[in-house]
Design a protein around this motif. Sequence first.
Motif, PDB file in Angstrom:
ATOM      1  N   ALA A  30     -28.172  42.697  26.265  1.00 25.28           N
ATOM      2  CA  ALA A  30     -26.671  42.747  26.173  1.00 25.28           C
ATOM      3  C   ALA A  30     -26.273  44.232  26.997  1.00 25.28           C
ATOM      4  CB  ALA A  30     -26.832  43.624  24.543  1.00 25.28           C
ATOM      5  N   ALA A  31     -25.095  43.895  27.106  1.00 24.16           N
ATOM      6  CA  ALA A  31     -24.053  45.404  27.822  1.00 24.16           C
ATOM      7  C   ALA A  31     -24.580  46.707  26.840  1.00 24.16           C
ATOM      8  CB  ALA A  31     -23.312  45.008  28.485  1.00 24.16           C
ATOM      9  N   LEU A  32     -24.529  47.850  27.650  1.00 25.08           N
ATOM     10  CA  LEU A  32     -24.237  49.090  27.045  1.00 25.08           C
ATOM     11  C   LEU A  32     -22.865  49.545  27.188  1.00 25.08           C
ATOM     12  CD1 LEU A  32     -27.468  50.981  28.771  1.00 25.08           C
ATOM     13  CD2 LEU A  32     -27.768  49.298  26.279  1.00 25.08           C
ATOM     14  N   ASP A  33     -23.046  50.299  25.147  1.00 27.95           N
ATOM     15  CA  ASP A  33     -21.427  50.956  25.513  1.00 27.95           C
ATOM     16  C   ASP A  33     -21.265  52.000  26.546  1.00 27.95           C
ATOM     17  OD1 ASP A  33     -19.530  52.754  24.456  1.00 27.95           O
ATOM     18  OD2 ASP A  33     -19.298  51.526  23.269  1.00 27.95           O
ATOM     19  N   THR A  34     -20.374  51.514  27.925  1.00 32.65           N
ATOM     20  CA  THR A  34     -20.361  52.971  28.714  1.00 32.65           C
ATOM     21  C   THR A  34     -20.524  53.972  27.895  1.00 32.65           C
ATOM     22  OG1 THR A  34     -19.914  50.986  30.074  1.00 32.65           O
ATOM     23  CG2 THR A  34     -19.205  53.121  31.550  1.00 32.65           C
ATOM     24  N   ALA A  35     -19.240  53.960  27.462  1.00 36.42           N
ATOM     25  CA  ALA A  35     -18.322  55.044  26.626  1.00 36.42           C
ATOM     26  C   ALA A  35     -19.385  56.407  26.059  1.00 36.42           C
ATOM     27  CB  ALA A  35     -17.319  55.073  25.776  1.00 36.42           C
ATOM     28  N   LEU A  36     -20.409  55.432  25.336  1.00 33.77           N
ATOM     29  CA  LEU A  36     -21.466  56.232  24.090  1.00 33.77           C
ATOM     30  C   LEU A  36     -22.494  56.317  25.681  1.00 33.77           C
ATOM     31  CD1 LEU A  36     -21.729  54.328  20.856  1.00 33.77           C
ATOM     32  CD2 LEU A  36     -20.432  57.195  21.544  1.00 33.77           C
ATOM     33  N   LEU A  87     -16.896  62.361  30.468  1.00 35.34           N
ATOM     34  CA  LEU A  87     -16.158  62.613  29.345  1.00 35.34           C
ATOM     35  C   LEU A  87     -14.345  62.096  29.849  1.00 35.34           C
ATOM     36  CD1 LEU A  87     -17.279  65.422  27.833  1.00 35.34           C
ATOM     37  CD2 LEU A  87     -18.003  63.270  27.393  1.00 35.34           C
ATOM     38  N   ALA A  88     -13.378  62.456  30.659  1.00 38.49           N
ATOM     39  CA  ALA A  88     -12.508  62.084  30.942  1.00 38.49           C
ATOM     40  C   ALA A  88     -12.106  60.946  30.691  1.00 38.49           C
ATOM     41  CB  ALA A  88     -12.322  63.007  32.382  1.00 38.49           C
ATOM     42  N   PRO A  89     -13.096  60.003  31.462  1.00 35.96           N
ATOM     43  CA  PRO A  89     -12.360  58.900  31.076  1.00 35.96           C
ATOM     44  C   PRO A  89     -12.346  58.118  30.007  1.00 35.96           C
ATOM     45  CG  PRO A  89     -13.888  58.820  33.583  1.00 35.96           C
ATOM     46  CD  PRO A  89     -14.188  60.254  32.529  1.00 35.96           C
ATOM     47  N   HIS A  90     -13.506  58.630  28.953  1.00 38.26           N
ATOM     48  CA  HIS A  90     -13.947  58.025  27.955  1.00 38.26           C
ATOM     49  C   HIS A  90     -13.204  58.780  26.643  1.00 38.26           C
ATOM     50  CE1 HIS A  90     -16.375  55.434  30.064  1.00 38.26           C
ATOM     51  NE2 HIS A  90     -16.828  56.638  30.724  1.00 38.26           N
ATOM     52  N   ALA A  91     -12.204  59.371  26.794  1.00 27.22           N
ATOM     53  CA  ALA A  91     -11.421  60.783  26.085  1.00 27.22           C
ATOM     54  C   ALA A  91     -11.480  59.588  24.369  1.00 27.22           C
ATOM     55  CB  ALA A  91     -10.718  61.609  25.952  1.00 27.22           C
ATOM     56  N   ALA A 136     -15.951  69.316  25.071  1.00 24.33           N
ATOM     57  CA  ALA A 136     -15.124  68.665  26.175  1.00 24.33           C
ATOM     58  C   ALA A 136     -13.921  69.942  26.172  1.00 24.33           C
ATOM     59  CB  ALA A 136     -13.888  67.598  25.301  1.00 24.33           C
ATOM     60  N   ASP A 137     -13.916  70.588  24.765  1.00 30.50           N
ATOM     61  CA  ASP A 137     -13.404  71.876  24.851  1.00 30.50           C
ATOM     62  C   ASP A 137     -13.934  73.187  25.882  1.00 30.50           C
ATOM     63  OD1 ASP A 137     -12.149  71.493  22.615  1.00 30.50           O
ATOM     64  OD2 ASP A 137     -13.020  72.105  21.069  1.00 30.50           O
ATOM     65  N   ASP A 138     -14.348  72.884  26.202  1.00 32.99           N
ATOM     66  CA  ASP A 138     -15.757  73.816  27.080  1.00 32.99           C
ATOM     67  C   ASP A 138     -15.185  73.593  27.982  1.00 32.99           C
ATOM     68  OD1 ASP A 138     -17.318  75.245  25.299  1.00 32.99           O
ATOM     69  OD2 ASP A 138     -18.610  74.400  25.612  1.00 32.99           O
ATOM     70  N   VAL A 139     -14.597  72.670  28.967  1.00 27.47           N
ATOM     71  CA  VAL A 139     -14.447  72.255  30.082  1.00 27.47           C
ATOM     72  C   VAL A 139     -13.348  71.575  30.918  1.00 27.47           C
ATOM     73  CG1 VAL A 139     -17.061  71.370  30.726  1.00 27.47           C
ATOM     74  CG2 VAL A 139     -14.820  69.652  30.016  1.00 27.47           C
ATOM     75  N   GLY A 140     -12.496  71.615  29.215  1.00 29.61           N
ATOM     76  CA  GLY A 140     -10.827  71.736  29.380  1.00 29.61           C
ATOM     77  C   GLY A 140     -10.227  70.332  29.295  1.00 29.61           C
ATOM     78  N   ILE A 141     -11.410  69.291  28.693  1.00 28.72           N
ATOM     79  CA  ILE A 141     -10.859  68.257  28.116  1.00 28.72           C
ATOM     80  C   ILE A 141     -10.448  67.866  26.945  1.00 28.72           C
ATOM     81  CG2 ILE A 141     -11.251  65.495  28.420  1.00 28.72           C
ATOM     82  CD1 ILE A 141     -13.672  66.827  30.724  1.00 28.72           C
ATOM     83  N   ALA A 142      -8.630  67.244  27.234  1.00 29.64           N
ATOM     84  CA  ALA A 142      -8.302  67.197  26.025  1.00 29.64           C
ATOM     85  C   ALA A 142      -9.096  65.928  25.053  1.00 29.64           C
ATOM     86  CB  ALA A 142      -6.814  66.381  25.723  1.00 29.64           C
ATOM     87  N   MET A 143      -9.694  65.853  23.836  1.00 32.08           N
ATOM     88  CA  MET A 143     -10.091  64.667  23.538  1.00 32.08           C
ATOM     89  C   MET A 143      -8.879  64.120  22.428  1.00 32.08           C
ATOM     90  SD  MET A 143     -13.266  63.638  24.745  1.00 32.08           S
ATOM     91  CE  MET A 143     -14.519  63.113  23.394  1.00 32.08           C
ATOM     92  N   ASP A 144      -8.343  63.296  22.425  1.00 33.23           N
ATOM     93  CA  ASP A 144      -7.606  62.321  21.644  1.00 33.23           C
ATOM     94  C   ASP A 144      -7.638  62.163  20.303  1.00 33.23           C
ATOM     95  OD1 ASP A 144      -5.033  61.529  20.352  1.00 33.23           O
ATOM     96  OD2 ASP A 144      -4.811  60.263  21.891  1.00 33.23           O
ATOM     97  N   ALA A 145      -7.583  62.663  19.327  1.00 30.39           N
ATOM     98  CA  ALA A 145      -8.127  62.330  17.810  1.00 30.39           C
ATOM     99  C   ALA A 145      -7.689  60.963  17.298  1.00 30.39           C
ATOM    100  CB  ALA A 145      -8.432  63.076  17.009  1.00 30.39           C
ATOM    101  N   ASP A 146      -6.377  60.953  17.974  1.00 32.05           N
ATOM    102  CA  ASP A 146      -5.550  59.461  17.181  1.00 32.05           C
ATOM    103  C   ASP A 146      -4.911  58.287  18.027  1.00 32.05           C
ATOM    104  OD1 ASP A 146      -4.232  61.343  15.063  1.00 32.05           O
ATOM    105  OD2 ASP A 146      -3.207  62.185  16.550  1.00 32.05           O
TER     106      ASP A 146
END
Length: 362
Positions: free
Chosen positions: A120-126, A155-159, A184-194
């Motif tokens: 099986a492939a691994l989930d890249t984001a996780l 992290l940025a590509p998987h927000a 992400a907050d510490d490094v300034g990446i916006a994690m879009d909860a929607d």
Amino acid sequence: MKLVADAGLWSTGATVEPAPLVAVLEVSGAVLAWTVDEPDRAAGITFTDPTRADWLWRVFGEAGHTAVAAAVDGRSPDPAQTVDLTGVSVSSDALRPLRRLALGHWLRRWWPASERDGIAALDTALLDAEIAVLTAAAQDFFTDDTFDSEVTSLLAPHAAALAAHARDGDPRVADLVERCGDLADDVGIAMDADAVSATRRDDYALAAGPRAGGAGSGAIASGVDSVNWAGVPPGIFDAAEQTVEWRIEARSSVESVVRVALSGLGSPNGIAVNLSSGTVTGTGVLDADGRATFPIVDAQHRPLTETAAWGHDWQDTTVVVGARVDESPQTRERIRTFARARLSAPPGDAFLAEILAAESDY
């Protein structure tokens, strides 16, 4: 412990296997390396700049740090030079989290996902998310920038994907995403909860399909070959053997048609393909579907005639996808064995992406 000369740098001299069997991690002032399927083998440590390695005391102890620093003292080693450091040893406990981090980067590059082989492939984001968390936890070893110290690019590509994962209902996933949100907050990446993008792939885009050529196909010749993993980008091709199918056809000219099985996790578009059969050769590039059609030429680079093609012995034909590298099928099978073992019984250092893959009904 001994320090030995290694290509103009100081090294601990521990022997590790070459790629793709080696997991590597660049920390400040050194590169650490482990053989992935031999957890009891010692780490190889090569010092790129010992003056930057402020973490040495964590691995060698304070006395060992002093001894290593005094031994190298800004000097490049002469060929075959060896320095004995009596009483200095490496703490395997101190290196354990770094080995796991190196393994995570290895999984990103070398995990042998294959529909044909049932791996099986691994989930890249996780996977990238957990590597990012481990990197942040190991900041004492990244006192300045290194190739493996960057968290933002993980992290940025998987927000959006991670935000979607948070709604999966698995508490293990939710916990990892929450930790990534804080990071992400510490490094300034916006994690879009929607975000609503789909993240988990339960299938592959395509396999190679029926064998190229064969009886009744009208091909002058046909056969199969394998992709050398070190010669291609990660995550694009099915990692099984004999996934490269080729055939020689006579159309308006003599051409080779090559098709390579894909994993569905990346595009092969533009990757080079080279066919050689004695003095007969051909070169092309794959399209987005993993196919390439290109003319065949003789030793004088003239188009091969149909008569010459029928008279040619195609038995020793080879097809190289990507760069030419020295890699054995036995090495690839060793990695598949390693991957299958981790899926059948995830070890203590397994990543969440591996555990979920093992639990899936793939």
